[in-house]
Design a protein around this motif. Structure first.
Motif, PDB file in Angstrom:
ATOM      1  N   UNK A  94      74.989 -23.825 -89.145  1.00 23.86           N
ATOM      2  CA  UNK A  94      73.491 -23.929 -90.127  1.00 23.86           C
ATOM      3  C   UNK A  94      72.565 -23.158 -89.598  1.00 23.86           C
ATOM      4  N   UNK A  95      72.691 -22.697 -88.248  1.00 19.52           N
ATOM      5  CA  UNK A  95      71.528 -21.780 -87.727  1.00 19.52           C
ATOM      6  C   UNK A  95      71.777 -20.435 -87.999  1.00 19.52           C
ATOM      7  N   UNK A  96      72.881 -20.039 -88.660  1.00 22.68           N
ATOM      8  CA  UNK A  96      73.160 -18.787 -89.432  1.00 22.68           C
ATOM      9  C   UNK A  96      71.916 -18.506 -90.500  1.00 22.68           C
ATOM     10  N   UNK A  97      70.946 -17.480 -90.492  1.00 22.49           N
ATOM     11  CA  UNK A  97      70.172 -17.293 -91.579  1.00 22.49           C
ATOM     12  C   UNK A  97      70.632 -16.119 -92.309  1.00 22.49           C
ATOM     13  N   UNK A  98      71.478 -15.202 -91.889  1.00 21.59           N
ATOM     14  CA  UNK A  98      71.749 -14.166 -92.699  1.00 21.59           C
ATOM     15  C   UNK A  98      72.682 -13.264 -92.068  1.00 21.59           C
ATOM     16  N   UNK A  99      73.159 -12.394 -92.647  1.00 14.57           N
ATOM     17  CA  UNK A  99      74.226 -11.117 -92.151  1.00 14.57           C
ATOM     18  C   UNK A  99      73.465  -9.878 -91.743  1.00 14.57           C
ATOM     19  N   UNK A 100      73.909  -9.269 -90.771  1.00 17.83           N
ATOM     20  CA  UNK A 100      73.301  -7.807 -90.331  1.00 17.83           C
ATOM     21  C   UNK A 100      74.427  -6.939 -89.934  1.00 17.83           C
ATOM     22  N   UNK A 101      73.824  -5.660 -89.838  1.00 16.75           N
ATOM     23  CA  UNK A 101      74.817  -4.773 -89.344  1.00 16.75           C
ATOM     24  C   UNK A 101      74.453  -4.091 -87.764  1.00 16.75           C
ATOM     25  N   UNK A 102      75.479  -4.074 -87.095  1.00 17.29           N
ATOM     26  CA  UNK A 102      75.177  -3.429 -85.708  1.00 17.29           C
ATOM     27  C   UNK A 102      75.925  -2.233 -85.824  1.00 17.29           C
ATOM     28  N   UNK A 103      75.493  -1.114 -85.932  1.00  8.57           N
ATOM     29  CA  UNK A 103      75.896   0.253 -85.936  1.00  8.57           C
ATOM     30  C   UNK A 103      76.368   0.905 -84.512  1.00  8.57           C
ATOM     31  N   UNK A 104      77.265   1.748 -84.593  1.00  6.03           N
ATOM     32  CA  UNK A 104      77.387   2.512 -83.422  1.00  6.03           C
ATOM     33  C   UNK A 104      76.142   3.455 -83.289  1.00  6.03           C
ATOM     34  N   UNK A 105      75.816   3.729 -82.141  1.00  6.14           N
ATOM     35  CA  UNK A 105      74.644   4.776 -81.823  1.00  6.14           C
ATOM     36  C   UNK A 105      74.844   6.034 -82.825  1.00  6.14           C
ATOM     37  N   UNK A 106      75.963   6.610 -82.676  1.00  3.52           N
ATOM     38  CA  UNK A 106      76.314   7.961 -83.416  1.00  3.52           C
ATOM     39  C   UNK A 106      75.891   7.642 -84.979  1.00  3.52           C
ATOM     40  N   UNK A 107      76.580   6.594 -85.733  1.00  5.43           N
ATOM     41  CA  UNK A 107      76.394   6.136 -86.937  1.00  5.43           C
ATOM     42  C   UNK A 107      75.033   5.962 -87.391  1.00  5.43           C
ATOM     43  N   UNK A 108      74.098   5.236 -86.501  1.00  7.03           N
ATOM     44  CA  UNK A 108      73.116   4.663 -86.707  1.00  7.03           C
ATOM     45  C   UNK A 108      71.916   6.148 -86.777  1.00  7.03           C
ATOM     46  N   UNK A 109      72.353   7.071 -86.142  1.00  3.33           N
ATOM     47  CA  UNK A 109      71.714   8.385 -86.159  1.00  3.33           C
ATOM     48  C   UNK A 109      71.683   9.011 -87.249  1.00  3.33           C
ATOM     49  N   UNK A 110      72.834   8.691 -88.183  1.00  2.00           N
ATOM     50  CA  UNK A 110      73.098   9.381 -89.212  1.00  2.00           C
ATOM     51  C   UNK A 110      72.731   8.780 -90.660  1.00  2.00           C
ATOM     52  N   UNK A 111      72.155   7.510 -90.304  1.00  2.26           N
ATOM     53  CA  UNK A 111      71.485   6.789 -91.309  1.00  2.26           C
ATOM     54  C   UNK A 111      70.442   7.337 -92.175  1.00  2.26           C
ATOM     55  N   UNK A 112      70.522   7.495 -93.599  1.00  2.00           N
ATOM     56  CA  UNK A 112      69.362   8.115 -94.318  1.00  2.00           C
ATOM     57  C   UNK A 112      68.110   7.204 -94.134  1.00  2.00           C
TER      58      UNK A 112
END
Length: 208
Positions: A94-112
């Protein structure tokens, strides 16, 4: 994988209360903190199980924010940076509020576009000792700091290293207008080579 205790059964998924979002083992989630002034905690779901009364619990592996680590937040830590810790816990679903995405550092730097639910992780963190894996990381610029993806950097066409505009005496706006950039060391080398390879205009002096 941890064994399921007697009277409990493993679940393949859990639907977050009041939403149609489905959480499965391996997903990253936002969890409600007991202190409402704090931001949501981030965790990776390792296991979902229900007891005989259908109370659903999740075994999670916590992500730490830099300010929650022993060393605290440092200049090169990104605003959305997390550390995957060795701290496991069992929480009510019940304490879960939502989902999120934890990217690798490399993939995060490619996000537009970086959305509110996007985070990145480049280190694993030992909660008891404050140790990191890897314990060393590449550094850039004359300030010799690791890369912070929130900071604009410019690449030198000579040495291919990356530099902060402020360390090069430029504003962010000036850096954005650059078509070409050479750091101080490479531009002085370039000028020296250009002088050595220059074309002589005066006739050679007569040797007597």
């Amino acid at each position: 994988m941890a064994k399921t205790r007697p009277g409990r059964r493993d679940l393949d998924s859990y639907t977050i209360k009041g939403t149609n979002k489905v959480v499965r083992p391996g997903d990253c989630v936002l969890m409600r903190p007991s202190d409402t002034d704090k931001p949501s905690y981030v965790a990776r779901v390792e296991k979902i199980e229900a007891d005989s009364r259908n109370n659903v619990k999740v075994r999670v592996r916590w992500y730490y924010r830099p300010e929650e680590s022993i060393g605290g937040r440092r200049q090169f830590h990104g605003a959305k940076e997390l550390f995957l810790s060795d701290h496991y816990d069992v929480q009510s679903a019940h304490t879960i509020e939502g989902k999120c995405t934890v990217h690798s550092f490399k993939n995060y730097t490619k996000l537009e576009n970086v959305e509110a639910e996007d985070y990145f992780c480049r280190f694993e963190y030992k909660a008891a000792t404050g140790g990191f894996t890897p314990d060393r990381v590449a550094v850039y610029c004359t300030c010799e700091m690791p890369y912070n993806p929130d900071d604009l950097m410019v690449q030198c066409e000579g040495c291919k290293d990356w530099f902060h505009p402020s360390c090069m005496g430029m504003t962010i706006e000036e850096a954005k207008k650059l078509d070409h950039f050479m750091c101080g060391e490479c531009s002085s080398e370039y000028d020296t080579k250009r002088f050595l390879n220059s074309f002589p205009l005066s006739p050679p002096a007569d040797t007597k």
